[in-house]
Design a protein around this motif. Structure first.
Motif, PDB file in Angstrom:
ATOM      1  N   PRO A 113       0.818  -1.223   0.000  1.00 31.69           N
ATOM      2  CA  PRO A 113       0.000   0.000   0.000  1.00 31.69           C
ATOM      3  C   PRO A 113       0.849   1.269   0.000  1.00 31.69           C
ATOM      4  CG  PRO A 113       0.030  -0.969   2.206  1.00 31.69           C
ATOM      5  CD  PRO A 113       0.864  -1.877   1.317  1.00 31.69           C
ATOM      6  N   PRO A 114       0.296   2.429  -0.408  1.00 32.01           N
ATOM      7  CA  PRO A 114      -1.092   2.592  -0.824  1.00 32.01           C
ATOM      8  C   PRO A 114      -1.346   1.826  -2.127  1.00 32.01           C
ATOM      9  CG  PRO A 114       0.172   4.562  -1.373  1.00 32.01           C
ATOM     10  CD  PRO A 114       1.076   3.662  -0.588  1.00 32.01           C
ATOM     11  N   VAL A 115      -2.408   1.040  -2.157  1.00 31.55           N
ATOM     12  CA  VAL A 115      -2.632   0.211  -3.335  1.00 31.55           C
ATOM     13  C   VAL A 115      -4.127   0.037  -3.607  1.00 31.55           C
ATOM     14  CG1 VAL A 115      -2.632  -2.079  -2.171  1.00 31.55           C
ATOM     15  CG2 VAL A 115      -1.708  -1.863  -4.502  1.00 31.55           C
ATOM     16  N   TYR A 116      -4.429  -0.265  -4.868  1.00 38.99           N
ATOM     17  CA  TYR A 116      -5.789  -0.521  -5.381  1.00 38.99           C
ATOM     18  C   TYR A 116      -6.656  -1.177  -4.302  1.00 38.99           C
ATOM     19  CZ  TYR A 116      -9.221  -2.751  -8.557  1.00 38.99           C
ATOM     20  OH  TYR A 116     -10.363  -3.183  -9.184  1.00 38.99           O
ATOM     21  N   TRP A 117      -7.721  -0.504  -3.890  1.00 38.84           N
ATOM     22  CA  TRP A 117      -8.439  -0.925  -2.679  1.00 38.84           C
ATOM     23  C   TRP A 117      -9.004  -2.341  -2.715  1.00 38.84           C
ATOM     24  CZ3 TRP A 117     -13.541  -1.923  -3.451  1.00 38.84           C
ATOM     25  CH2 TRP A 117     -14.153  -1.303  -4.549  1.00 38.84           C
ATOM     26  N   PRO A 118      -9.443  -2.906  -3.870  1.00 43.38           N
ATOM     27  CA  PRO A 118      -9.932  -4.284  -3.814  1.00 43.38           C
ATOM     28  C   PRO A 118      -8.861  -5.324  -3.414  1.00 43.38           C
ATOM     29  CG  PRO A 118     -10.856  -3.194  -5.701  1.00 43.38           C
ATOM     30  CD  PRO A 118      -9.758  -2.307  -5.173  1.00 43.38           C
ATOM     31  N   PHE A 119      -7.585  -4.938  -3.439  1.00 46.60           N
ATOM     32  CA  PHE A 119      -6.567  -5.870  -2.928  1.00 46.60           C
ATOM     33  C   PHE A 119      -6.862  -6.191  -1.460  1.00 46.60           C
ATOM     34  CE2 PHE A 119      -2.523  -5.390  -5.810  1.00 46.60           C
ATOM     35  CZ  PHE A 119      -3.296  -5.618  -6.931  1.00 46.60           C
ATOM     36  N   PHE A 120      -7.300  -5.173  -0.712  1.00 45.22           N
ATOM     37  CA  PHE A 120      -7.645  -5.408   0.699  1.00 45.22           C
ATOM     38  C   PHE A 120      -8.883  -6.302   0.786  1.00 45.22           C
ATOM     39  CE2 PHE A 120      -5.312  -1.413   0.767  1.00 45.22           C
ATOM     40  CZ  PHE A 120      -4.559  -1.480   1.923  1.00 45.22           C
ATOM     41  N   SER A 121      -9.917  -5.921   0.009  1.00 44.56           N
ATOM     42  CA  SER A 121     -11.190  -6.637   0.174  1.00 44.56           C
ATOM     43  C   SER A 121     -11.131  -8.064  -0.364  1.00 44.56           C
ATOM     44  CB  SER A 121     -12.346  -5.853  -0.432  1.00 44.56           C
ATOM     45  OG  SER A 121     -12.050  -5.457  -1.731  1.00 44.56           O
ATOM     46  N   VAL A 122     -10.384  -8.296  -1.448  1.00 45.44           N
ATOM     47  CA  VAL A 122     -10.362  -9.656  -1.993  1.00 45.44           C
ATOM     48  C   VAL A 122      -9.661 -10.596  -0.996  1.00 45.44           C
ATOM     49  CG1 VAL A 122      -8.233  -9.522  -3.408  1.00 45.44           C
ATOM     50  CG2 VAL A 122     -10.076 -10.998  -4.120  1.00 45.44           C
ATOM     51  N   ILE A 123      -8.698 -10.071  -0.271  1.00 42.40           N
ATOM     52  CA  ILE A 123      -7.998 -10.889   0.742  1.00 42.40           C
ATOM     53  C   ILE A 123      -8.957 -11.179   1.909  1.00 42.40           C
ATOM     54  CG2 ILE A 123      -6.108 -10.884   2.429  1.00 42.40           C
ATOM     55  CD1 ILE A 123      -4.527  -9.127   0.378  1.00 42.40           C
ATOM     56  N   LYS A 124      -9.624 -10.111   2.370  1.00 43.56           N
ATOM     57  CA  LYS A 124     -10.534 -10.282   3.514  1.00 43.56           C
ATOM     58  C   LYS A 124     -11.737 -11.139   3.145  1.00 43.56           C
ATOM     59  CE  LYS A 124      -9.187  -5.925   5.596  1.00 43.56           C
ATOM     60  NZ  LYS A 124      -9.503  -4.497   5.526  1.00 43.56           N
ATOM     61  N   ASP A 125     -12.309 -10.890   1.964  1.00 42.54           N
ATOM     62  CA  ASP A 125     -13.494 -11.659   1.546  1.00 42.54           C
ATOM     63  C   ASP A 125     -13.194 -13.156   1.458  1.00 42.54           C
ATOM     64  OD1 ASP A 125     -14.794  -9.266   1.321  1.00 42.54           O
ATOM     65  OD2 ASP A 125     -14.783  -9.200  -0.882  1.00 42.54           O
ATOM     66  N   ASN A 126     -11.933 -13.486   1.231  1.00 42.23           N
ATOM     67  CA  ASN A 126     -11.558 -14.898   1.139  1.00 42.23           C
ATOM     68  C   ASN A 126     -10.920 -15.405   2.438  1.00 42.23           C
ATOM     69  OD1 ASN A 126     -12.196 -15.903  -1.681  1.00 42.23           O
ATOM     70  ND2 ASN A 126     -11.263 -13.919  -2.087  1.00 42.23           N
ATOM     71  N   GLU A 127     -11.173 -14.645   3.511  1.00 43.67           N
ATOM     72  CA  GLU A 127     -10.761 -15.043   4.868  1.00 43.67           C
ATOM     73  C   GLU A 127      -9.252 -15.219   5.029  1.00 43.67           C
ATOM     74  OE1 GLU A 127     -13.230 -18.419   5.233  1.00 43.67           O
ATOM     75  OE2 GLU A 127     -15.034 -17.185   5.375  1.00 43.67           O
ATOM     76  N   ARG A 128      -8.490 -14.418   4.286  1.00 43.62           N
ATOM     77  CA  ARG A 128      -7.052 -14.403   4.497  1.00 43.62           C
ATOM     78  C   ARG A 128      -6.705 -13.101   5.210  1.00 43.62           C
ATOM     79  NH1 ARG A 128      -9.100 -18.751   2.128  1.00 43.62           N
ATOM     80  NH2 ARG A 128      -7.605 -19.992   0.941  1.00 43.62           N
ATOM     81  N   LYS A 129      -5.428 -12.990   5.613  1.00 44.09           N
ATOM     82  CA  LYS A 129      -5.010 -11.830   6.397  1.00 44.09           C
ATOM     83  C   LYS A 129      -4.173 -10.878   5.535  1.00 44.09           C
ATOM     84  CE  LYS A 129      -2.151 -12.131   9.893  1.00 44.09           C
ATOM     85  NZ  LYS A 129      -1.445 -13.223  10.385  1.00 44.09           N
TER      86      LYS A 129
END
Ligand SMILES: Cc1ncc(COP(=O)(O)O)c(C=O)c1O
Length: 377
Positions: A113-129
């Motif tokens: 980061p700072p990086v394209y925001w779906p990088f955060f959500s795709v990790i969280k949505d797939n239950e990774r950290k």
């Protein structure tokens, strides 16, 4: 010059939505698509296919794979074998699939980061950290923090790269990618290189495909989405040199019953890669010109600074001198009639920054700058 097209009334996220309370004539400069009509060749190919009038179950012909490899070879000097290509419906799909296949619930995924925001959500949505390896500012440009990365990779299974980098606009040098590879080599991680912005460049682009020593762990994601302004056609390709990784990705996609192909998407992709280069080069000139206008404008402003990115059509504007926190800054600009993407959505490191999409007409860019100026005068 690419043709600017008014997009209101087309169910466009950019032009047909707005935050509550924003002025009616808001200028949207957030979502990363362009306000330009696509190359004529794409439109003609689509027209021809539509005229046929039947849209039965279809596959990707040989010409599709030829067009992808020929583009990578002609535009980037990259040598990609057709069998390495795994077609997927989108780049973020490719990230999600790779994360699910090569890590387990709770495992770490490193991002910069700072990086394209779906990088955060795709990790969280797939239950990774999410494991952050923030970029550093070296006084001239953003660079990677290799020492920190080495530590962070100890607690991660995957490294997710953004190359070129959205939003900071770096087009990584080959030396930087090689340095990265020398660290990756020592760790037990899979590398996803998101190269969706690879064609939108103002200097030579280098792909992870050039770094053979990590082929045993590499998934490169490419797409004509950004390049030719066709992101709603849902076409992307994972390039996977390692046969075991490739097999897993193919089986995963098959298990989700994502197969066959949209015939319109296939026609658009083939014609874009075969005939779109001239349009792309003209479009890059328009984008570059808009970037120059913003940089020149910012020069004598004490509340904002701007630099010209090495790639993408996005600018990373530094408003930290205003002292406004993220939300206040966003709202101030919104009330002035300009909708930018707030910096904090790209991570904590984005506090005080705003991302501006300049893939639009010169007139719109100039009007937006006038409005920003008014907001801070
Ligand atoms: C770095 C990056 N990756 C992926 C995407 C979206 O990719 P797709 O629409 O193919 O899922 C974007 C769109 O802005 C992006 O900037």
């Amino acid at each position: 010059m690419p043709e600017f097209v008014h997009r209101k009334g087309t169910n466009s996220y950019k032009w047909d939505t707005k935050p509550e309370g924003a002025p009616e004539d808001i200028i949207p400069m957030w979502v990363a698509d362009m306000d330009f009509k696509v190359p004529e060749e794409i439109i003609n190919a689509l027209k021809r296919r539509i005229e046929h009038g039947v849209f039965g179950y279809s596959f990707r012909p040989r010409e599709y794979f030829d067009a992808v490899t020929a583009w990578l070879s002609d535009y980037h000097d990259l040598n990609v074998k057709e069998e390495w290509i795994v077609p997927i419906p989108g780049v973020v799909y490719g990230i999600a699939a790779t994360i699910r296949l090569f890590s387990n619930s709770g495992d770490g995924v490193v991002i910069q980061p700072p990086v394209y925001w779906p990088f955060f959500s795709v990790i969280k949505d797939n239950e990774r950290k999410v494991v952050e390896n923030p970029l550093k500012w070296d006084g001239m440009k953003y660079v990677m923090d290799y020492e920190d990365l080495e530590r962070k990779l100890e607690i991660a299974k995957i490294l997710l790269l953004c190359s070129p980098h959205n939003p900071v606009g770096r087009v990584w040098d080959l030396e930087e990618l090689k340095e990265l590879a020398s660290i990756i080599k020592k760790k037990d991680v899979i590398v996803i290189s998101d190269e969706i912005h690879a064609d939108l460049i103002f200097k030579k682009f280098h792909s992870m495909i050039e770094v053979e020593e990590i082929y045993d762990r590499l998934v490169v994601l490419t797409s004509p989405h950004k390049t030719f302004n066709i992101p709603a056609l849902h076409v992307a390709n994972a390039i996977v040199p390692n046969p075991d990784i490739r097999k897993k990705l193919l089986s995963f996609t098959k298990a989700l019953h994502v197969f066959g192909a949209n015939p319109l998407t296939v026609e658009a992709t083939i014609s874009a890669y075969r005939f779109g280069k001239r349009w792309l080069l003209e479009t890059l000139k328009t984008i570059e010109n808009n970037m120059d206008i913003v940089v020149e404008w910012a020069k004598d402003k004490d509340y904002v600074s701007a630099y010209k990115p090495e790639g993408t059509f996005l600018m990373w504007l530094d408003f930290r001198a205003t002292g406004f926190p993220d939300e206040e800054l966003f709202n101030k600009l919104l009330s002035a009639g300009v909708w930018l993407q707030n910096g904090k959505s790209f991570g904590e490191q984005g506090e005080g920054f705003m991302r501006m999409n300049v893939a639009t007409s010169k007139e719109i860019v100039e009007e937006a700058l006038k409005r920003i100026e008014k907001a801070f005068s």
